[in-house]
Design a protein around this motif. Structure first.
Motif, mmCIF file in Angstrom:
data_model
loop_
_atom_site.group_PDB
_atom_site.id
_atom_site.type_symbol
_atom_site.label_atom_id
_atom_site.label_comp_id
_atom_site.label_asym_id
_atom_site.label_seq_id
_atom_site.Cartn_x
_atom_site.Cartn_y
_atom_site.Cartn_z
ATOM 1 N N ASP A 36 0.600 -1.364 -0.081
ATOM 2 C CA ASP A 36 0.054 0.022 0.066
ATOM 3 C C ASP A 36 0.890 1.247 0.028
ATOM 4 O O ASP A 36 0.212 2.279 -0.036
ATOM 5 C CB ASP A 36 -0.998 0.199 1.332
ATOM 6 C CG ASP A 36 -2.232 0.994 0.832
ATOM 7 O OD1 ASP A 36 -2.622 0.671 -0.004
ATOM 8 O OD2 ASP A 36 -2.530 1.563 1.713
ATOM 9 N N SER A 37 2.119 1.174 -0.298
ATOM 10 C CA SER A 37 3.088 2.367 -0.045
ATOM 11 C C SER A 37 3.826 2.581 -1.399
ATOM 12 O O SER A 37 4.623 3.377 -1.498
ATOM 13 C CB SER A 37 4.223 2.098 1.074
ATOM 14 O OG SER A 37 4.907 1.075 0.651
ATOM 15 N N ALA A 38 3.248 1.847 -2.374
ATOM 16 C CA ALA A 38 3.922 2.016 -3.763
ATOM 17 C C ALA A 38 3.643 3.303 -4.130
ATOM 18 O O ALA A 38 2.488 4.222 -4.034
ATOM 19 C CB ALA A 38 3.158 0.829 -4.729
ATOM 20 N N THR A 51 6.157 12.801 -6.181
ATOM 21 C CA THR A 51 5.787 11.489 -6.107
ATOM 22 C C THR A 51 4.241 11.451 -5.770
ATOM 23 O O THR A 51 3.494 12.187 -5.329
ATOM 24 C CB THR A 51 6.317 11.119 -4.577
ATOM 25 O OG1 THR A 51 7.763 11.497 -4.715
ATOM 26 C CG2 THR A 51 5.919 9.890 -4.334
ATOM 27 N N CYS A 52 3.549 10.334 -6.637
ATOM 28 C CA CYS A 52 2.264 9.981 -6.755
ATOM 29 C C CYS A 52 2.089 8.995 -6.037
ATOM 30 O O CYS A 52 2.285 7.743 -6.567
ATOM 31 C CB CYS A 52 1.892 10.147 -8.082
ATOM 32 S SG CYS A 52 2.365 11.510 -9.277
ATOM 33 N N PRO A 53 1.398 8.641 -4.921
ATOM 34 C CA PRO A 53 1.251 7.615 -4.215
ATOM 35 C C PRO A 53 -0.009 6.488 -4.820
ATOM 36 O O PRO A 53 -0.926 7.162 -5.335
ATOM 37 C CB PRO A 53 0.784 8.100 -2.806
ATOM 38 C CG PRO A 53 0.279 9.296 -3.065
ATOM 39 C CD PRO A 53 1.078 9.929 -4.157
ATOM 40 N N LEU A 54 0.257 5.470 -4.649
ATOM 41 C CA LEU A 54 -0.520 4.532 -5.301
ATOM 42 C C LEU A 54 -1.260 3.395 -4.286
ATOM 43 O O LEU A 54 -0.868 2.243 -4.156
ATOM 44 C CB LEU A 54 0.064 3.440 -6.394
ATOM 45 C CG LEU A 54 0.826 4.414 -7.673
ATOM 46 C CD1 LEU A 54 1.242 3.400 -8.444
ATOM 47 C CD2 LEU A 54 -0.338 5.282 -8.268
ATOM 48 N N ALA A 77 9.130 4.326 -8.678
ATOM 49 C CA ALA A 77 9.595 5.332 -7.870
ATOM 50 C C ALA A 77 11.192 4.764 -7.505
ATOM 51 O O ALA A 77 12.032 5.326 -7.157
ATOM 52 C CB ALA A 77 8.954 5.537 -6.646
ATOM 53 N N GLY A 78 11.084 3.139 -7.566
ATOM 54 C CA GLY A 78 12.538 2.508 -7.056
ATOM 55 C C GLY A 78 13.555 2.731 -8.215
ATOM 56 O O GLY A 78 14.898 3.173 -7.969
ATOM 57 N N ASP A 79 13.091 1.940 -9.101
ATOM 58 C CA ASP A 79 14.236 1.875 -10.250
ATOM 59 C C ASP A 79 14.327 2.989 -11.493
ATOM 60 O O ASP A 79 15.008 3.096 -12.277
ATOM 61 C CB ASP A 79 14.239 0.404 -10.910
ATOM 62 C CG ASP A 79 12.762 -0.032 -11.531
ATOM 63 O OD1 ASP A 79 12.172 1.004 -11.927
ATOM 64 O OD2 ASP A 79 12.521 -0.972 -11.711
ATOM 65 N N ILE A 96 -9.108 11.379 -12.248
ATOM 66 C CA ILE A 96 -8.783 10.302 -11.035
ATOM 67 C C ILE A 96 -7.951 9.409 -12.083
ATOM 68 O O ILE A 96 -8.573 8.866 -13.112
ATOM 69 C CB ILE A 96 -9.807 9.581 -10.506
ATOM 70 C CG1 ILE A 96 -10.604 10.534 -9.639
ATOM 71 C CG2 ILE A 96 -9.454 8.165 -9.834
ATOM 72 C CD1 ILE A 96 -12.093 10.133 -9.044
ATOM 73 N N LEU A 97 -6.794 8.890 -11.677
ATOM 74 C CA LEU A 97 -5.960 7.901 -12.443
ATOM 75 C C LEU A 97 -5.849 6.500 -11.579
ATOM 76 O O LEU A 97 -5.190 6.369 -10.410
ATOM 77 C CB LEU A 97 -4.527 8.493 -12.423
ATOM 78 C CG LEU A 97 -4.432 9.467 -13.878
ATOM 79 C CD1 LEU A 97 -5.098 10.492 -13.872
ATOM 80 C CD2 LEU A 97 -2.849 9.784 -13.770
ATOM 81 N N VAL A 98 -6.379 5.730 -12.244
ATOM 82 C CA VAL A 98 -6.502 4.328 -11.671
ATOM 83 C C VAL A 98 -5.316 3.611 -12.229
ATOM 84 O O VAL A 98 -5.540 3.064 -13.349
ATOM 85 C CB VAL A 98 -7.693 3.803 -11.700
ATOM 86 C CG1 VAL A 98 -7.942 2.254 -10.971
ATOM 87 C CG2 VAL A 98 -9.043 4.671 -11.088
ATOM 88 N N PHE A 99 -4.340 2.955 -11.441
ATOM 89 C CA PHE A 99 -3.267 2.077 -11.854
ATOM 90 C C PHE A 99 -3.793 0.734 -11.686
ATOM 91 O O PHE A 99 -4.258 0.252 -10.419
ATOM 92 C CB PHE A 99 -1.981 2.610 -11.252
ATOM 93 C CG PHE A 99 -1.308 3.591 -11.718
ATOM 94 C CD1 PHE A 99 -0.060 3.517 -12.457
ATOM 95 C CD2 PHE A 99 -1.834 4.879 -11.407
ATOM 96 C CE1 PHE A 99 0.671 4.738 -12.709
ATOM 97 C CE2 PHE A 99 -1.211 5.973 -12.175
ATOM 98 C CZ PHE A 99 0.045 5.861 -12.706
#
Length: 231
Positions: A36-38, A51-54, A77-79, A96-99
């Motif tokens: 939940d922290s992606a 930074t856009c939290p998902l 965010a990582g690589d 609203i952007l749903v991933f």
């Protein structure tokens, strides 16, 4: 390398890339996965990273992103590899952007695989009404459903917003039911009741679980009123 270069160009602000970038008020949500922290990264108009939290549990607070030629590109965010690209229609000011994680089969079949698909929802009272529900089908077969007195069917990649059901009980509850098509048969995936009230909306997504490959229905409750219509 060329593909990565072209992707990064889309992320450059207008002053660097020579393209006109327009601000879009974005909120983010994710279906699939357990972390939940992606998050993903986008660039601001001045080149700073946003930074856009998902989260999988709630929509994020509004974050201003910049669309160049109606596209917003995101990095992991990582690589910092290309993660997804959202296409924002020119008239949309708030979205609203749903991933949703791309199925493994779709990733292997694509020449330029990206780990995420993005559903772009215009966040307006007309498209996603207060007190109502927005239904989207990320699954690879048809779905059909009942939301109060509303009955609908959506093909893959289809979506539709529905007003608050008028037929509610004394507790403001209304029936909600979803079915997936399997061959010539329909299988019930979800059957329940939800409370519909002003100041509250439901985002309901049908998608393919990336781990099991099975169809899933996920519901997110949103207590933020839709963005006002922009003249």
């Amino acid at each position: 390398m060329r593909a990565l270069f072209l992707f990064l160009v889309l992320l450059l602000p207008a002053s660097v890339s020579g393209q006109e970038a327009r601000p879009v008020n974005c909120r983010f949500l994710r279906f699939g996965g357990s972390d939940d922290s992606a998050s993903v990264l986008a660039l601001s108009s001045k080149g700073a990273e946003a930074t856009c939290p998902l989260s999988t549990s709630s929509l994020s607070a509004p974050i201003v992103c910049f669309a160049a030629e109606n596209k917003i590109a995101f990095l992991s965010a990582g690589d910092r590899k290309p993660a997804a690209t959202a296409t924002i229609p020119g008239h949309v000011k708030s979205a609203i952007l749903v991933f949703v994680q791309a199925p493994r089969a779709a990733e292997s079949a694509s020449s330029t695989p990206l780990p995420w698909r993005i559903l772009v929802i215009e966040d307006s009272p007309k498209n996603f009404p207060d007190g109502g529900a927005f239904v989207a089908n990320f699954h690879d077969t048809d779905i059909r459903f009942i939301v109060g007195e509303h009955k609908g069917m959506l093909h893959p990649a289809g979506n539709h917003g529905y007003a608050m059901p008028a037929e509610r009980d004394a507790f403001n509850m209304a029936p909600v039911m979803f079915e997936f098509q399997q061959g010539e048969k329909w299988r019930t995936a979800n059957e329940s009741t939800l409370r519909f009230l002003p100041g509250m909306r439901y985002l309901i997504i049908a998608y393919t679980d990336p781990a099991s490959g099975r169809p899933r229905i996920s519901t997110c409750q949103d207590f933020t009123a839709p963005a006002p219509l922009v003249p």
